[in-house]
Design a protein around this motif. Sequence first.
Motif, PDB file in Angstrom:
ATOM      1  N   LEU A   9       0.842  -1.204   0.000  1.00 46.02           N
ATOM      2  CA  LEU A   9       0.000   0.000   0.000  1.00 46.02           C
ATOM      3  C   LEU A   9       0.875   1.251   0.000  1.00 46.02           C
ATOM      4  N   ALA A  10       1.847   1.309   0.908  1.00 41.52           N
ATOM      5  CA  ALA A  10       2.768   2.447   0.964  1.00 41.52           C
ATOM      6  C   ALA A  10       3.611   2.522  -0.297  1.00 41.52           C
ATOM      7  N   ASN A  11       4.041   1.375  -0.783  1.00 46.22           N
ATOM      8  CA  ASN A  11       4.873   1.324  -1.984  1.00 46.22           C
ATOM      9  C   ASN A  11       4.164   1.971  -3.173  1.00 46.22           C
ATOM     10  N   GLN A  12       2.876   1.640  -3.330  1.00 46.06           N
ATOM     11  CA  GLN A  12       2.118   2.152  -4.462  1.00 46.06           C
ATOM     12  C   GLN A  12       1.755   3.626  -4.288  1.00 46.06           C
ATOM     13  N   VAL A  13       1.223   3.959  -3.139  1.00 46.67           N
ATOM     14  CA  VAL A  13       0.690   5.317  -2.933  1.00 46.67           C
ATOM     15  C   VAL A  13       1.811   6.343  -2.828  1.00 46.67           C
ATOM     16  N   CYS A  14       2.920   5.976  -2.204  1.00 45.94           N
ATOM     17  CA  CYS A  14       4.029   6.914  -1.987  1.00 45.94           C
ATOM     18  C   CYS A  14       5.144   6.772  -3.018  1.00 45.94           C
ATOM     19  N   ASP A  15       4.927   5.951  -4.036  1.00 46.36           N
ATOM     20  CA  ASP A  15       5.930   5.752  -5.095  1.00 46.36           C
ATOM     21  C   ASP A  15       7.309   5.428  -4.527  1.00 46.36           C
ATOM     22  N   LEU A  16       7.358   4.412  -3.664  1.00 50.50           N
ATOM     23  CA  LEU A  16       8.621   4.066  -3.006  1.00 50.50           C
ATOM     24  C   LEU A  16       9.552   3.260  -3.904  1.00 50.50           C
ATOM     25  N   SER A  17       9.010   2.680  -4.979  1.00 50.65           N
ATOM     26  CA  SER A  17       9.807   1.881  -5.929  1.00 50.65           C
ATOM     27  C   SER A  17      10.535   0.731  -5.233  1.00 50.65           C
ATOM     28  N   LEU A  18       9.846   0.083  -4.293  1.00 48.32           N
ATOM     29  CA  LEU A  18      10.452  -1.047  -3.594  1.00 48.32           C
ATOM     30  C   LEU A  18      10.472  -2.272  -4.502  1.00 48.32           C
ATOM     31  N   SER A  19      11.586  -2.984  -4.525  1.00 51.17           N
ATOM     32  CA  SER A  19      11.670  -4.256  -5.234  1.00 51.17           C
ATOM     33  C   SER A  19      11.046  -5.349  -4.366  1.00 51.17           C
ATOM     34  N   LYS A  20      10.840  -6.519  -4.961  1.00 52.18           N
ATOM     35  CA  LYS A  20      10.323  -7.645  -4.175  1.00 52.18           C
ATOM     36  C   LYS A  20      11.293  -8.007  -3.042  1.00 52.18           C
ATOM     37  N   ASP A  21      12.588  -7.913  -3.310  1.00 53.14           N
ATOM     38  CA  ASP A  21      13.571  -8.209  -2.270  1.00 53.14           C
ATOM     39  C   ASP A  21      13.514  -7.174  -1.141  1.00 53.14           C
ATOM     40  N   ASP A  22      13.263  -5.914  -1.492  1.00 58.66           N
ATOM     41  CA  ASP A  22      13.091  -4.877  -0.463  1.00 58.66           C
ATOM     42  C   ASP A  22      11.894  -5.206   0.420  1.00 58.66           C
ATOM     43  N   ILE A  23      10.802  -5.582  -0.220  1.00 56.90           N
ATOM     44  CA  ILE A  23       9.572  -5.906   0.523  1.00 56.90           C
ATOM     45  C   ILE A  23       9.798  -7.127   1.400  1.00 56.90           C
ATOM     46  N   LEU A  24      10.522  -8.112   0.885  1.00 57.40           N
ATOM     47  CA  LEU A  24      10.824  -9.311   1.664  1.00 57.40           C
ATOM     48  C   LEU A  24      11.607  -8.959   2.930  1.00 57.40           C
ATOM     49  N   ARG A  25      12.620  -8.117   2.791  1.00 48.75           N
ATOM     50  CA  ARG A  25      13.426  -7.732   3.948  1.00 48.75           C
ATOM     51  C   ARG A  25      12.599  -6.970   4.974  1.00 48.75           C
ATOM     52  N   PHE A  26      11.830  -6.002   4.502  1.00 51.52           N
ATOM     53  CA  PHE A  26      11.033  -5.181   5.405  1.00 51.52           C
ATOM     54  C   PHE A  26       9.963  -6.032   6.085  1.00 51.52           C
ATOM     55  N   GLY A  27       9.292  -6.889   5.310  1.00 50.29           N
ATOM     56  CA  GLY A  27       8.251  -7.752   5.880  1.00 50.29           C
ATOM     57  C   GLY A  27       8.803  -8.717   6.895  1.00 50.29           C
ATOM     58  N   THR A  28       9.985  -9.279   6.612  1.00 46.99           N
ATOM     59  CA  THR A  28      10.609 -10.221   7.541  1.00 46.99           C
ATOM     60  C   THR A  28      11.039  -9.518   8.817  1.00 46.99           C
ATOM     61  N   GLU A  29      11.504  -8.279   8.698  1.00 45.65           N
ATOM     62  CA  GLU A  29      11.884  -7.522   9.889  1.00 45.65           C
ATOM     63  C   GLU A  29      10.692  -7.327  10.823  1.00 45.65           C
ATOM     64  N   ILE A  30       9.521  -7.121  10.254  1.00 47.31           N
ATOM     65  CA  ILE A  30       8.305  -6.945  11.062  1.00 47.31           C
ATOM     66  C   ILE A  30       7.807  -8.288  11.594  1.00 47.31           C
ATOM     67  N   GLU A  31       7.762  -9.294  10.727  1.00 47.12           N
ATOM     68  CA  GLU A  31       7.209 -10.604  11.082  1.00 47.12           C
ATOM     69  C   GLU A  31       8.152 -11.421  11.958  1.00 47.12           C
ATOM     70  N   GLY A  32       9.473 -11.249  11.761  1.00 47.26           N
ATOM     71  CA  GLY A  32      10.451 -11.970  12.571  1.00 47.26           C
ATOM     72  C   GLY A  32      11.123 -13.121  11.854  1.00 47.26           C
ATOM     73  N   HIS A  33      10.474 -13.687  10.848  1.00 41.00           N
ATOM     74  CA  HIS A  33      11.045 -14.782  10.056  1.00 41.00           C
ATOM     75  C   HIS A  33      10.329 -14.809   8.711  1.00 41.00           C
ATOM     76  N   PRO A  34      10.979 -15.359   7.684  1.00 46.36           N
ATOM     77  CA  PRO A  34      10.435 -15.221   6.322  1.00 46.36           C
ATOM     78  C   PRO A  34       9.533 -16.349   5.839  1.00 46.36           C
ATOM     79  N   ASP A  35       9.250 -17.361   6.665  1.00 48.84           N
ATOM     80  CA  ASP A  35       8.599 -18.555   6.099  1.00 48.84           C
ATOM     81  C   ASP A  35       7.170 -18.310   5.633  1.00 48.84           C
ATOM     82  N   ASN A  36       6.482 -17.295   6.152  1.00 40.81           N
ATOM     83  CA  ASN A  36       5.173 -16.913   5.617  1.00 40.81           C
ATOM     84  C   ASN A  36       5.270 -15.748   4.644  1.00 40.81           C
ATOM     85  N   ILE A  37       6.113 -14.781   4.965  1.00 44.98           N
ATOM     86  CA  ILE A  37       6.256 -13.598   4.114  1.00 44.98           C
ATOM     87  C   ILE A  37       6.687 -13.993   2.700  1.00 44.98           C
TER      88      ILE A  37
END
Length: 296
Positions: A101-129
């Motif tokens: 949502l932030a990526n699209q609305v704020c034109d952050l130009s995040l790559s999938k790898d960027d999203i993976l890192r950020f999501g894992t940092e919040i979730e704690g581990h990547p097995d669902n993200i």
Amino acid sequence: MKPFEITVPASSGNVGPGFDSMGLALNLYLTLQVEEANQWEFHTGSPVTDTEDHFIVKIAKQAASWHGRELPPLKLTEKSDIPLARGLGSSASAILAGIELANQVCDLSLSKDDILRFGTEIEGHPDNIAPSLFGGLVISTAFEQDIEYVQVKNLSMDIIVYIPEVELKTEEARNVLPETYPKDVAARASGISNLVVASLLQGDYAFAGKMMEKDLFHEPYRAKLIPNYERIRYEAKQNGAYGTIISGAGPTMLSIAPHGKGQTIAENMQQILPEYNIKTVAVDEKGLTVTELSHP
């Protein structure tokens, strides 16, 4: 800004012995429709009294803030097939929806790898993200700076999920796990996980199911928290499933079965466990998608 829709699949973490590192994307979905607005609105099946305190909005604001941007007011409409606190990755799907949502609305130009890192940092581990983001079966692990992953698609098997009425918080399911494992146990548990991956890659789903049921990392400790754990494993096997495991931290359980046999197994199991929501699901191959919506 043109209206758009974010779609994020559910996920099943661990896949037996792949503790915190392996997950499957499943074709149950969270969808979030996004439109411009003068003030915040959030529409869902249940009342949202304070839109800006909604989990997805908080994640989106956090993602925008981390990149020096501010999220404008939006009209959001959420629909979800993913039950909460059932071990099907509802929090990971919501986290990804917020970041995108932030990526699209704020034109952050995040790559999938960027999203993976950020999501894992919040979730704690990547097995669902990771699987919800990329689709398919994803094996991943986090290092200090990066998350390495391998995506596997085109798995030819049926999947049945057994969703109970009760919830199980991930924190409670984590609290029953040991802090450390003896070296011989860890080595054997890792070997079992390796065998699962190798057999899935070779298409030997019968052997994969057999090995999935031999997990040593988490299932022996969580089994007592899962209603009908042994009964579901036994009855599913009797009805032709290859193997049955806890989905994520539970309490949902998941069977893999021969291609084309899943619906019959699900129907038979529904008669045995009428209090459960039992259904066949498929592996989602696309992961997170964004679609532009046309005006009515």
